[in-house]
Motif scaffolding. Sequence first.
Motif, PDB file in Angstrom:
ATOM      1  N   ILE A 186      15.526  69.595  32.293  1.00 35.30           N
ATOM      2  CA  ILE A 186      16.063  70.210  31.075  1.00 35.30           C
ATOM      3  C   ILE A 186      16.912  71.393  31.516  1.00 35.30           C
ATOM      4  N   ILE A 187      18.172  71.365  31.177  1.00 36.29           N
ATOM      5  CA  ILE A 187      19.102  72.382  31.668  1.00 36.29           C
ATOM      6  C   ILE A 187      18.972  73.671  30.874  1.00 36.29           C
ATOM      7  N   GLU A 188      18.922  73.579  29.552  1.00 42.98           N
ATOM      8  CA  GLU A 188      18.756  74.778  28.738  1.00 42.98           C
ATOM      9  C   GLU A 188      18.259  74.424  27.345  1.00 42.98           C
ATOM     10  N   ILE A 189      17.636  75.422  26.725  1.00 46.66           N
ATOM     11  CA  ILE A 189      17.197  75.311  25.333  1.00 46.66           C
ATOM     12  C   ILE A 189      17.786  76.503  24.590  1.00 46.66           C
ATOM     13  N   THR A 190      18.593  76.236  23.584  1.00 42.49           N
ATOM     14  CA  THR A 190      19.226  77.317  22.828  1.00 42.49           C
ATOM     15  C   THR A 190      18.911  77.153  21.346  1.00 42.49           C
ATOM     16  N   GLU A 191      18.716  78.284  20.684  1.00 43.74           N
ATOM     17  CA  GLU A 191      18.456  78.263  19.251  1.00 43.74           C
ATOM     18  C   GLU A 191      19.775  78.354  18.497  1.00 43.74           C
ATOM     19  N   SER A 192      19.939  77.553  17.464  1.00 45.86           N
ATOM     20  CA  SER A 192      21.176  77.499  16.684  1.00 45.86           C
ATOM     21  C   SER A 192      20.987  78.168  15.334  1.00 45.86           C
ATOM     22  N   ASP A 193      22.108  78.598  14.766  1.00 45.65           N
ATOM     23  CA  ASP A 193      22.081  79.204  13.434  1.00 45.65           C
ATOM     24  C   ASP A 193      21.821  78.141  12.371  1.00 45.65           C
ATOM     25  N   LEU A 194      21.256  78.574  11.262  1.00 43.23           N
ATOM     26  CA  LEU A 194      20.987  77.683  10.146  1.00 43.23           C
ATOM     27  C   LEU A 194      21.977  77.944   9.017  1.00 43.23           C
ATOM     28  N   PRO A 195      22.268  76.921   8.221  1.00 41.76           N
ATOM     29  CA  PRO A 195      23.176  77.132   7.088  1.00 41.76           C
ATOM     30  C   PRO A 195      22.547  78.048   6.043  1.00 41.76           C
ATOM     31  N   SER A 196      23.377  78.668   5.231  1.00 41.09           N
ATOM     32  CA  SER A 196      22.883  79.555   4.180  1.00 41.09           C
ATOM     33  C   SER A 196      22.054  78.763   3.166  1.00 41.09           C
ATOM     34  N   GLY A 197      21.046  79.404   2.637  1.00 44.42           N
ATOM     35  CA  GLY A 197      20.185  78.736   1.668  1.00 44.42           C
ATOM     36  C   GLY A 197      18.972  78.088   2.285  1.00 44.42           C
ATOM     37  N   VAL A 198      18.874  78.094   3.635  1.00 46.71           N
ATOM     38  CA  VAL A 198      17.721  77.524   4.325  1.00 46.71           C
ATOM     39  C   VAL A 198      16.877  78.667   4.866  1.00 46.71           C
ATOM     40  N   ASN A 199      15.596  78.657   4.551  1.00 49.67           N
ATOM     41  CA  ASN A 199      14.704  79.728   5.009  1.00 49.67           C
ATOM     42  C   ASN A 199      14.548  79.685   6.520  1.00 49.67           C
ATOM     43  N   ASN A 200      14.853  80.809   7.163  1.00 50.39           N
ATOM     44  CA  ASN A 200      14.732  80.920   8.619  1.00 50.39           C
ATOM     45  C   ASN A 200      13.392  81.539   8.968  1.00 50.39           C
ATOM     46  N   MET A 201      12.865  81.163  10.134  1.00 52.77           N
ATOM     47  CA  MET A 201      11.609  81.749  10.584  1.00 52.77           C
ATOM     48  C   MET A 201      11.834  83.187  11.028  1.00 52.77           C
ATOM     49  N   ASP A 202      10.737  83.943  11.044  1.00 53.69           N
ATOM     50  CA  ASP A 202      10.800  85.332  11.498  1.00 53.69           C
ATOM     51  C   ASP A 202      11.381  85.372  12.897  1.00 53.69           C
ATOM     52  N   GLU A 203      12.419  86.148  13.086  1.00 59.09           N
ATOM     53  CA  GLU A 203      13.113  86.166  14.361  1.00 59.09           C
ATOM     54  C   GLU A 203      12.767  87.369  15.215  1.00 59.09           C
ATOM     55  N   THR A 204      11.695  88.098  14.869  1.00 57.69           N
ATOM     56  CA  THR A 204      11.288  89.221  15.700  1.00 57.69           C
ATOM     57  C   THR A 204      10.892  88.709  17.073  1.00 57.69           C
TER      58      THR A 204
END
Length: 480
Positions: free
Chosen positions: A445-463
């Motif tokens: 596995i070369i890399e794992i990156t987190e992507s942005d979510l579209p507006s209106g979708v609840n995002n998890m706590d990013e702390t």
Amino acid sequence: MAKVRVKQEDSLSIKFLHQMEAGDNRRLDLYLFLPKEMGVNPQSIDEEEYYHSSITGRRSYYSSGLHLPLVQSRFVSQKKRTVEEFRLYLNLFAYQFSVAIETDSKELAQVEDLAEFYASLEELSEQVIHLLKRFRRNEPSDEKWKSYFENADNYLSWFCEQRLLKLLAHAPRSSEYAAVTESVIALCKAEAQYRQTHKYNSSKTIKDANRIANKMHLLRRLIQQGVVLKEDLKPLGVGLKRMTTGVATAMIMIVVSTLIIKAQGVFSGLTIALVLTLAVIYGFREIFKDEVRNALWRIIQRGRPRWGRLLQDTTSKITIAKQLVWLDFIRKKELPEQVTKILKRRHSQNKVDAEILHYGIHTRVSAKGFLAGYSQIQEQVNFSFVPFARNLERGKAKIYKELDGKISNESVERRYQVNLILSLKEGRGEPQFARYKITMNRSTIIEITESDLPSGVNNMDETPFEEELLEASAELKTKP
């Protein structure tokens, strides 16, 4: 901290981990979008076989940070506690200490920048020294307590030494950082001498790699007692599957019986033609019997949990949590609306046909029965991508370059991008989402990156998870 953390574990595996409070009711779903060119589908991989061979997990009591009860002042007064309580708190500290060292060393092994690697290695060795000193300050004098302490001390000393030596063995060579290397080697020598001075292991055990490894494996299991929860996994729908087999057999027999009656009407008496016809009919029955049963079972099983799991305290035998587990390939139309919305955000070049592997786990945590002083359990689940990688092609293409009239070529690897969408629903609240892109080839596995979510979708706590560790570490250093 982030409610669920996704990260790379080994070269071809990922893991997610999260903590749950007493009384929690949590549903966690992972959707893996595997490009069809990878060749991963229900025909090439059996979900049940994949679950038992490539998905592993551990569930244990959890205490945030490093200031565990053993090193807190309230635990110094040992006379007010029983031997069993001392052992439980000792095991909890030793277990989480070993898990923290294992996690940090695996992350460090993936660092490629030379300066960053050796700076982090130096910091890790200092943390090992600091924590071992604090741990050993609480060595009991009573013999009935001392044996438990010595087992944990022996294992932690050996395990820290092994993780540091493994990092050095695979570290990039550089004379510029010789001082860091020498200090780490000195620490490993000091720990080996410490175990020898305290006569933790016999000379025969030390000289035999198999014996010392097996002994430390046993000590690890002893440390896990009372901390790692006992798991009782049972398949669900056993009776329903038997009924499905019966229905499938009945359907096949109706067709077979009909064909036999018609064959007897066509051929008068017992003839060779009739015998051959009956043989063909029974042959086709054997061919299609399993296929009809499997197809019928897939229809009935779709959307149902496959396994149930009980998590019990190994000491009190009290059930701490109950879990339902799903694992199946699903169709695109079965995806939740918000997951489909997240997928639409992808760039056009990433919108390829994919097989969707769904893993779900629903946990109901008991409000009672926790080990005294603890109100959280931590779950870590590892997914191996090795079965996926077996189907991948090796890189065969070459890129040609021209420089000063000379033509050279360079082989390129074939890479694949796996999309991972994670959904978390707590109680009756709205589900929260996170999306990750996993880039891999046949070997790693070369890399794992987190992507942005579209507006209106609840995002998890990013702390960030690291912030809590830094706060806990700072608090630990301020304690006497």
